[in-house]
Design a protein around this motif. Structure first.
Motif, PDB file in Angstrom:
ATOM      1  N   VAL A  33      42.981   4.515  23.168  1.00 64.09           N
ATOM      2  CA  VAL A  33      43.869   4.550  24.436  1.00 64.09           C
ATOM      3  C   VAL A  33      45.204   4.868  23.931  1.00 64.09           C
ATOM      4  O   VAL A  33      46.114   5.837  24.641  1.00 64.09           O
ATOM      5  N   LEU A  34      45.895   4.196  23.348  1.00 66.63           N
ATOM      6  CA  LEU A  34      47.223   4.214  22.736  1.00 66.63           C
ATOM      7  C   LEU A  34      47.801   5.456  22.278  1.00 66.63           C
ATOM      8  O   LEU A  34      48.811   6.211  22.547  1.00 66.63           O
ATOM      9  N   GLY A  35      46.787   6.131  21.531  1.00 66.20           N
ATOM     10  CA  GLY A  35      47.099   7.644  21.046  1.00 66.20           C
ATOM     11  C   GLY A  35      46.715   8.717  21.981  1.00 66.20           C
ATOM     12  O   GLY A  35      47.330   9.428  21.832  1.00 66.20           O
ATOM     13  N   ARG A  36      45.988   8.306  22.864  1.00 70.14           N
ATOM     14  CA  ARG A  36      45.862   9.164  24.144  1.00 70.14           C
ATOM     15  C   ARG A  36      47.196   9.456  25.114  1.00 70.14           C
ATOM     16  O   ARG A  36      47.461  10.250  25.602  1.00 70.14           O
ATOM     17  N   PHE A  37      47.708   8.011  25.423  1.00 70.71           N
ATOM     18  CA  PHE A  37      48.675   7.757  26.217  1.00 70.71           C
ATOM     19  C   PHE A  37      49.923   8.055  25.715  1.00 70.71           C
ATOM     20  O   PHE A  37      50.932   8.696  26.312  1.00 70.71           O
ATOM     21  N   VAL A  38      50.053   8.002  24.219  1.00 66.83           N
ATOM     22  CA  VAL A  38      51.300   8.617  23.687  1.00 66.83           C
ATOM     23  C   VAL A  38      50.955   9.148  22.344  1.00 66.83           C
ATOM     24  O   VAL A  38      50.519   8.944  21.316  1.00 66.83           O
ATOM     25  N   PRO A  39      50.580  10.891  22.732  1.00 67.02           N
ATOM     26  CA  PRO A  39      50.090  11.470  21.532  1.00 67.02           C
ATOM     27  C   PRO A  39      50.934  11.458  20.434  1.00 67.02           C
ATOM     28  O   PRO A  39      50.566  11.607  19.222  1.00 67.02           O
ATOM     29  N   GLU A  40      52.354  11.416  20.392  1.00 63.27           N
ATOM     30  CA  GLU A  40      52.864  11.100  19.011  1.00 63.27           C
ATOM     31  C   GLU A  40      52.511  10.056  18.266  1.00 63.27           C
ATOM     32  O   GLU A  40      52.443  10.228  17.030  1.00 63.27           O
ATOM     33  N   PHE A  41      52.076   8.839  19.054  1.00 58.91           N
ATOM     34  CA  PHE A  41      51.588   7.960  18.279  1.00 58.91           C
ATOM     35  C   PHE A  41      50.273   8.236  17.626  1.00 58.91           C
ATOM     36  O   PHE A  41      49.998   7.742  16.484  1.00 58.91           O
ATOM     37  N   GLY A  42      49.460   8.979  18.512  1.00 52.16           N
ATOM     38  CA  GLY A  42      48.064   9.393  17.935  1.00 52.16           C
ATOM     39  C   GLY A  42      48.258  10.157  16.849  1.00 52.16           C
ATOM     40  O   GLY A  42      47.319  10.060  15.902  1.00 52.16           O
ATOM     41  N   LYS A  43      49.353  10.700  16.409  1.00 52.36           N
ATOM     42  CA  LYS A  43      49.371  11.569  15.168  1.00 52.36           C
ATOM     43  C   LYS A  43      49.468  10.724  14.011  1.00 52.36           C
ATOM     44  O   LYS A  43      49.341  11.163  12.781  1.00 52.36           O
ATOM     45  N   ILE A  44      50.097   9.519  14.094  1.00 56.68           N
ATOM     46  CA  ILE A  44      50.350   8.438  12.941  1.00 56.68           C
ATOM     47  C   ILE A  44      49.097   7.520  12.971  1.00 56.68           C
ATOM     48  O   ILE A  44      49.075   6.715  11.884  1.00 56.68           O
ATOM     49  N   VAL A  45      48.056   7.673  13.814  1.00 55.28           N
ATOM     50  CA  VAL A  45      46.950   6.835  13.689  1.00 55.28           C
ATOM     51  C   VAL A  45      46.247   6.945  12.351  1.00 55.28           C
ATOM     52  O   VAL A  45      45.753   8.089  11.960  1.00 55.28           O
ATOM     53  N   SER A  46      45.952   5.961  11.815  1.00 52.86           N
ATOM     54  CA  SER A  46      45.295   6.003  10.187  1.00 52.86           C
ATOM     55  C   SER A  46      46.107   6.834   9.303  1.00 52.86           C
ATOM     56  O   SER A  46      45.578   7.036   8.184  1.00 52.86           O
ATOM     57  N   MET A  47      47.355   7.152   9.444  1.00 54.42           N
ATOM     58  CA  MET A  47      48.012   7.745   8.329  1.00 54.42           C
ATOM     59  C   MET A  47      48.636   6.726   7.546  1.00 54.42           C
ATOM     60  O   MET A  47      49.228   5.776   7.795  1.00 54.42           O
ATOM     61  N   MET A  48      48.651   7.054   6.131  1.00 57.00           N
ATOM     62  CA  MET A  48      48.875   6.228   5.191  1.00 57.00           C
ATOM     63  C   MET A  48      50.190   6.894   4.595  1.00 57.00           C
ATOM     64  O   MET A  48      50.347   8.288   4.484  1.00 57.00           O
ATOM     65  N   GLN A  49      51.162   6.092   3.955  1.00 54.46           N
ATOM     66  CA  GLN A  49      52.236   6.726   2.755  1.00 54.46           C
ATOM     67  C   GLN A  49      51.858   6.376   1.477  1.00 54.46           C
ATOM     68  O   GLN A  49      51.469   5.199   1.130  1.00 54.46           O
ATOM     69  N   PHE A  50      51.730   7.597   0.714  1.00 50.50           N
ATOM     70  CA  PHE A  50      51.262   7.360  -0.721  1.00 50.50           C
ATOM     71  C   PHE A  50      52.212   6.597  -1.587  1.00 50.50           C
ATOM     72  O   PHE A  50      53.036   7.495  -2.149  1.00 50.50           O
ATOM     73  N   ASN A  51      52.632   5.384  -1.506  1.00 53.68           N
ATOM     74  CA  ASN A  51      53.384   4.796  -2.287  1.00 53.68           C
ATOM     75  C   ASN A  51      52.910   3.196  -2.232  1.00 53.68           C
ATOM     76  O   ASN A  51      52.214   2.738  -1.543  1.00 53.68           O
ATOM     77  N   MET A  52      53.480   2.510  -3.150  1.00 50.53           N
ATOM     78  CA  MET A  52      53.335   1.039  -3.660  1.00 50.53           C
ATOM     79  C   MET A  52      53.992   0.313  -2.679  1.00 50.53           C
ATOM     80  O   MET A  52      53.839  -1.188  -2.597  1.00 50.53           O
ATOM     81  N   TYR A  53      54.925   0.582  -1.945  1.00 52.88           N
ATOM     82  CA  TYR A  53      55.762  -0.284  -1.014  1.00 52.88           C
ATOM     83  C   TYR A  53      55.114  -0.680   0.358  1.00 52.88           C
ATOM     84  O   TYR A  53      55.036  -1.662   0.797  1.00 52.88           O
ATOM     85  N   HIS A  54      54.581   0.385   1.055  1.00 55.36           N
ATOM     86  CA  HIS A  54      53.756   0.121   2.254  1.00 55.36           C
ATOM     87  C   HIS A  54      52.344  -0.344   2.151  1.00 55.36           C
ATOM     88  O   HIS A  54      51.519   0.469   1.644  1.00 55.36           O
ATOM     89  N   HIS A  55      52.026  -1.288   2.671  1.00 55.45           N
ATOM     90  CA  HIS A  55      50.638  -1.958   2.323  1.00 55.45           C
ATOM     91  C   HIS A  55      49.671  -1.385   3.583  1.00 55.45           C
ATOM     92  O   HIS A  55      48.467  -1.693   3.486  1.00 55.45           O
ATOM     93  N   TYR A  56      50.206  -0.986   4.573  1.00 52.65           N
ATOM     94  CA  TYR A  56      49.276  -0.815   5.734  1.00 52.65           C
ATOM     95  C   TYR A  56      49.513   0.832   6.410  1.00 52.65           C
ATOM     96  O   TYR A  56      50.574   1.382   5.938  1.00 52.65           O
ATOM     97  N   THR A  57      48.685   1.148   6.973  1.00 55.73           N
ATOM     98  CA  THR A  57      48.654   2.627   7.639  1.00 55.73           C
ATOM     99  C   THR A  57      49.812   2.507   8.576  1.00 55.73           C
ATOM    100  O   THR A  57      50.410   1.317   8.912  1.00 55.73           O
ATOM    101  N   VAL A  58      50.561   3.537   9.111  1.00 55.72           N
ATOM    102  CA  VAL A  58      51.841   3.718   9.801  1.00 55.72           C
ATOM    103  C   VAL A  58      51.340   2.951  11.301  1.00 55.72           C
ATOM    104  O   VAL A  58      52.093   2.186  11.892  1.00 55.72           O
ATOM    105  N   ASP A  59      50.254   3.096  11.926  1.00 48.34           N
ATOM    106  CA  ASP A  59      49.990   2.490  13.286  1.00 48.34           C
ATOM    107  C   ASP A  59      49.930   1.190  13.026  1.00 48.34           C
ATOM    108  O   ASP A  59      50.557   0.357  13.907  1.00 48.34           O
ATOM    109  N   GLU A  60      49.115   0.744  11.984  1.00 47.02           N
ATOM    110  CA  GLU A  60      49.080  -0.750  11.696  1.00 47.02           C
ATOM    111  C   GLU A  60      50.244  -1.443  11.634  1.00 47.02           C
ATOM    112  O   GLU A  60      50.810  -2.571  12.018  1.00 47.02           O
ATOM    113  N   HIS A  61      51.310  -0.609  10.677  1.00 44.15           N
ATOM    114  CA  HIS A  61      52.622  -1.186  10.352  1.00 44.15           C
ATOM    115  C   HIS A  61      53.331  -1.258  11.697  1.00 44.15           C
ATOM    116  O   HIS A  61      54.262  -2.488  11.958  1.00 44.15           O
ATOM    117  N   LEU A  62      53.505  -0.445  12.673  1.00 39.78           N
ATOM    118  CA  LEU A  62      54.026  -0.490  13.981  1.00 39.78           C
ATOM    119  C   LEU A  62      53.751  -1.619  14.534  1.00 39.78           C
ATOM    120  O   LEU A  62      54.430  -2.516  15.285  1.00 39.78           O
TER     121      LEU A  62
END
Length: 942
Positions: free
Chosen positions: A465-494
């Motif tokens: 629902v969140l990704g459909r209601f806020v399509p901009e949020f849907g784009k970062i669902v399950s997106m990871m950042q390839f570095n050792m600093y961030h432990h979670y995907t972007v949506d989970e971090h938010l």
């Protein structure tokens, strides 16, 4: 996808293998050791060759499940050939009455390249000597080949008795598959197991398996969004799928999980989703095993790029190939998690049994569904919100958002049927739905709830629902950042950032975040703060800077959510500047007035300052475990208080000279019980920068420390103390001054395994150096940390006095450490004269490594630069080191050629050309102390 005999044919020539093995058996008839020795190279080669073909096919067709089935088939043939040889040529006394069966993952007909081989040898009630010897011979041969074999030898009766009392054995037998030997025994085992064990025990088995699942998730890191996931045991991994298969087989007595569609447990679309997920996860797992040459189950950073290449991922604007691969991985893990959760919840519902930890249901109030006051659309069913009828969403799509709002208001979990209806109604969330005023009002109410907004947002995200209601949020669902600093995907971090904000607001984090907890009740505009917290990273993965792009997204979304123009501008500013306070606090000298005035010019108001502090705290806390520490909290508090003073007009207009004179008088008064001679001597040791930047309490400690060292005749001394709340340990070094002093101290700290966070360097009027080094605390107990600090202090003294050579101790520390080449961090050097009124600021950004700080400071010294203060900040694999420097006469570095030379030399060190520099480091400095030729008024350092 089912495999055909034709596909197996080129894996292994079974007839030729049998012939070769029989030739060995005939040639060494009666000599068991010779037979074993003769068989070993033949079987080893057959296994290796077959697995290589399976690997080639994996690269060709990309199917992980096919690869796993091929390897399982190869294993079946090897075991069958060995068994057939034994019963015909070696052990002829009823050894053929034994059944060899596969259990566990091998029982399902799937094996990863590095998987264990789990075997169950079924014997008749009376075990002959030859049966026992045949089993033993086979096991030794399999071990010699190099397989890890788990095994048990039992009768059918023993299996029945043990499986009734041991859930692990019960699960293993559930997946028993005949391989070779006496098939009747396996058939009897399966028949009796269904009749005597599984009948009427499904609730017990389901509860046990789901309890194991929850414990497994806890151990693996209870999130499916960890950026180094465990493909086998992690949340949304293969074991979750296997748990589903186990339960399906146990409850419905099916041998193929595809039968769940026929039984109506899963829809055809959901089953296809499971098949795709199973195939993808097996592909990743097989590639991991082949790449590492071992049964590696965690998808570590250093193998992710290679796996992405092997699976054919290509980069796209804003996302690298590895980030696209990992986004796909997390989307698959999300599918697995959602479907298994719904499936298991339905089972729980059918059994009317509370499975431990399944959905975290708060309470069960009644067996019969009850009406929820104020809403005819939903009912409460034993602590869960459910639909009053199946057509609710079709009649009014906004009810999808209302479902989450009502669940939040009433503290209810979600009925599996309600979640299934939500997932199947996502198409109703269209443009009209997104623009609907009521839908946006409900969403904002959920986001700013004083109960548990993070949990409801997570459910909205998992259901889509969140990704459909806020399509901009849907784009970062399950997106990871390839570095050792961030432990979670972007949506989970938010979502975790929102959870931290709610935690602070409820007063649950006062000990960790005293300032944020104090400020939050005074922030009137909660809506703007919560919206900014949820959206601050929403534009990650774009080519444009994510702060600027995120501000543009916020400018579009905020009016839709119902925020007024003033609130919108505030959210836009917070998102655009959400990294500002963190970067200034961690990479700038907070004792330099220009740092504070520049920061205050950007913030402009106390309301913005308060909200930016809270956002910064929540952002850092939600990055991952261990990222937040007391030192970062202390830096943020210092920056806040200094800026608050300036914004409220409280900054002193008294000249530096007058303030320094007053500080010296205060120190003199504090040392009033000393002799007049000592008072005069030790108050005149310090220059303006020291008197203006060091707290009076610390000045008094330093005075006692210097006097005691002088009385003891020590040219070199160290003093340590630790701050548990600040998570920092302070080492003060008194030493003859030397151009490379900080470099040698940094090298000694690196050799002792200490990470420097901050350094303040001062020169006394009698030509000595008084340096304060702050290192990150490692132990929670003060006594342990003080012992560690004393060891580090001793290392510094040993290196400075020449008892130990720095190149050797650093080399010892670095020995065996693998160089980190996984992450591409472009080395960068920035030189600025605008960040400070007195100093040139040199900022270095590159990949971290042992001894780096020592090498950088050595270069700065070689370039005749005086380092006055240093701020060391680590973001995972990346380090940002900031140095406030002058030339040897205390002036800024303004010559462009000289600036270019500094950049060139530093880039050489960052490119790991520092070995020569390290070798040129002096053994010690006490005997050969070099005084800087600096005029007295310029000698002081901050």
């Amino acid at each position: 996808m089912a495999m055909t005999e034709l596909e197996y044919g080129d894996l292994l020539d079974v007839a030729a293998l049998k012939a070769d093995c029989e030739a060995v058996a005939r040639a060494h008839a009666g000599h068991l050791l010779d037979i074993r020795a003769g068989l070993l190279p033949i079987l080893k080669k057959a296994s290796a060759d077959g697995r290589e073909v399976a690997k080639a096919k994996l690269f060709a067709d990309g199917s992980g499940i096919n690869c796993a089935q091929r390897i399982s088939w190869i294993q079946d043939q090897l075991i069958s050939v060995i068994f057939d040889l034994l019963v015909r040529h070696v052990y002829r006394d009823k050894a053929d009455m034994v059944a060899v069966s596969a259990v566990g993952g091998y029982g399902r007909g799937t094996l990863a390249p590095g998987s264990d081989i789990d075997l169950l040898f079924l014997t008749p009630p009376k075990l002959t000597a030859d049966m026992h010897k045949a089993v033993e011979f086979m096991l030794y041969l399999l071990w010699d080949i190099g397989f890890k074999v788990g095994h048990a030898t039992r009768t059918v009766d023993e299996c029945m008795r043990l499986s009734k009392g041991d859930m692990t054995i019960r699960t293993a037998i559930l997946e028993t598959r005949f391989v070779c030997g006496q098939e009747d025994l396996v058939t009897e085992l399966q028949r009796r197991f269904d009749q005597e064990v599984t009948n009427n025990t499904a609730p017990e088995f389901i509860a046990a398996k789901l309890g194991e699942r929850d414990e497994r998730h806890r151990k693996a890191g209870d999130s499916r969004y960890l950026v180094e996931p465990n493909v086998k045991e992690g949340k949304g991994g293969l074991r979750d799928l296997q748990t589903l298969f186990w339960i399906a087989k146990y409850k419905y007595h099916v041998r193929d999980a595809g039968d769940l569609v026929r039984l109506g447990v899963l829809s055809r679309q959901e089953w296809r989703l499971f098949q795709k997920a199973d195939d993808f996860l097996w592909a990743v797992r097989c590639h991991m095993h082949y790449l590492t040459g071992k049964p590696e189950e965690r998808l570590y950073f250093d193998i992710q790029p290679e796996i992405a290449r092997n699976l054919g991922y290509q980069p796209r604007p804003g996302l690298s190939a590895v980030e696209r691969f990992m986004k796909h991985y997390f989307l698959v893990a999300k599918d697995v998690g959602d479907l298994t959760r719904i499936f298991c919840a339905e089972l729980e519902e059918q059994q009317a049994k509370a499975a431990p930890g399944l959905t975290g249901v708060i309470g069960r109030f009644a067996n019969r569904p009850r009406k929820i006051p104020g809403t005819p659309e939903f009912i409460e069913d034993r602590g869960r919100i459910a639909l009053a009828d199946p057509e609710v969403f079709k009649r009014d799509p906004v009810s999808i958002m209302r479902l989450f709002h009502v669940a939040d208001l009433n503290g209810l979990e979600f009925h599996p049927d309600a979640l299934k209806a939500v997932t199947r109604s996502l198409a109703l969330i269209d443009h009209d739905f997104r623009e609907n005023e009521e839908a946006n009002r409900l969403f904002l109410a959920v986001l700013t709830s004083r109960r548990d907004p993070g949990q409801i947002l997570r459910r909205m995200n998992e259901s889509g629902v969140l990704g459909r209601f806020v399509p901009e949020f849907g784009k970062i669902v399950s997106m990871m950042q390839f570095n050792m600093y961030h432990h979670y995907t972007v949506d989970e971090h938010l979502i975790r950032t929102v959870e931290v904000l709610a935690e602070i607001e409820k007063g649950k984090a006062e000990e960790i975040h005293p300032l944020a907890a104090k400020l939050l009740p005074g922030i009137e505009d909660r809506q703007s703060l919560y919206v900014a917290v949820l959206l601050h990273d929403v534009a990650k993965g774009r080519q444009e800077d994510h702060s600027i792009a995120g501000a543009k997204v916020a400018r579009k979304l905020c009016p839709r959510f119902g925020l007024n123009p003033k609130q919108t501008e505030l959210v836009v500013w917070l998102i655009e500047q959400h990294l500002l306070m963190s970067m200034v606090a961690q990479t700038r000298d907070l004792h330099d007035r220009k740092t504070i005035t520049d920061f205050a010019d950007k913030v402009q108001s106390l309301d913005r300052l308060k909200m930016l502090l809270v956002l910064t705290v929540c952002d850092i806390r939600a990055v991952g475990p261990g990222v937040w520490n007391g030192w970062k909290g202390q830096l943020l508090r210092t920056l806040y208080y200094e800026t608050e003073l300036l914004l409220s007009g409280g900054f002193s207009e008294v000249s530096r000279k007058e303030r320094a004179k007053h500080a010296a008088e205060q120190l003199g008064k504090a040392l009033g019980n000393w002799s007049q001679k000592d008072q005069k001597t030790y108050t005149k040791l310090h220059y303006e920068p020291y008197l203006l930047s060091v707290e009076l309490e610390d000045q008094i400690r330093h005075a006692h420390f210097i006097r005691e060292s002088d009385k003891a005749g020590k040219a070199l001394a160290t003093m340590v103390r630790t701050h548990s709340f600040h998570a920092i340990t302070e080492i003060t070094v008194l030493s003859p001054d030397h151009p490379r002093l900080l470099s040698i101290i940094a090298g000694a700290c690196a050799a002792a395994g200490a990470n420097i966070a901050d350094a303040q360097i001062f020169t006394t009027s009698d030509g000595r150096a008084l340096d304060t080094i702050l290192i990150n605390r490692e132990f929670p107990i003060d006594e342990d940390e003080m012992r560690r600090a004393a060891t580090i202090g001793k290392m510094i003294e040993d290196v400075l006095s020449g008892h130990k050579r720095l190149p050797e101790v650093i080399a010892t520390r670095s020995k065996g450490k693998k160089k980190n080449k996984t992450f591409p961090v472009q080395p960068d050097v920035t030189i600025s004269n605008a960040l400070s009124n007195k100093f040139t600021v040199v900022e270095v950004e590159c990949l971290d490594r042992i001894g780096l700080l020592a090498e950088i400071t050595a270069v700065l010294s070689d370039l005749s630069l005086d380092i006055h203060s240093a701020r060391i900040t680590t973001f995972g694999e990346k380090v940002i080191d900031t140095f406030y420097v002058t030339d040897l006469v205390g002036q800024k570095i303004t010559n462009e050629n000289r600036q270019a030379s500094i950049v060139t030399q530093l880039k050489g060190v960052m490119a790991e050309q520092g070995d020569e520099l390290r070798d040129r480091m002096p053994s010690g400095i006490i005997a050969q102390a070099v005084q800087r030729s600096v005029p007295a008024q310029k000698k002081a350092k901050v």
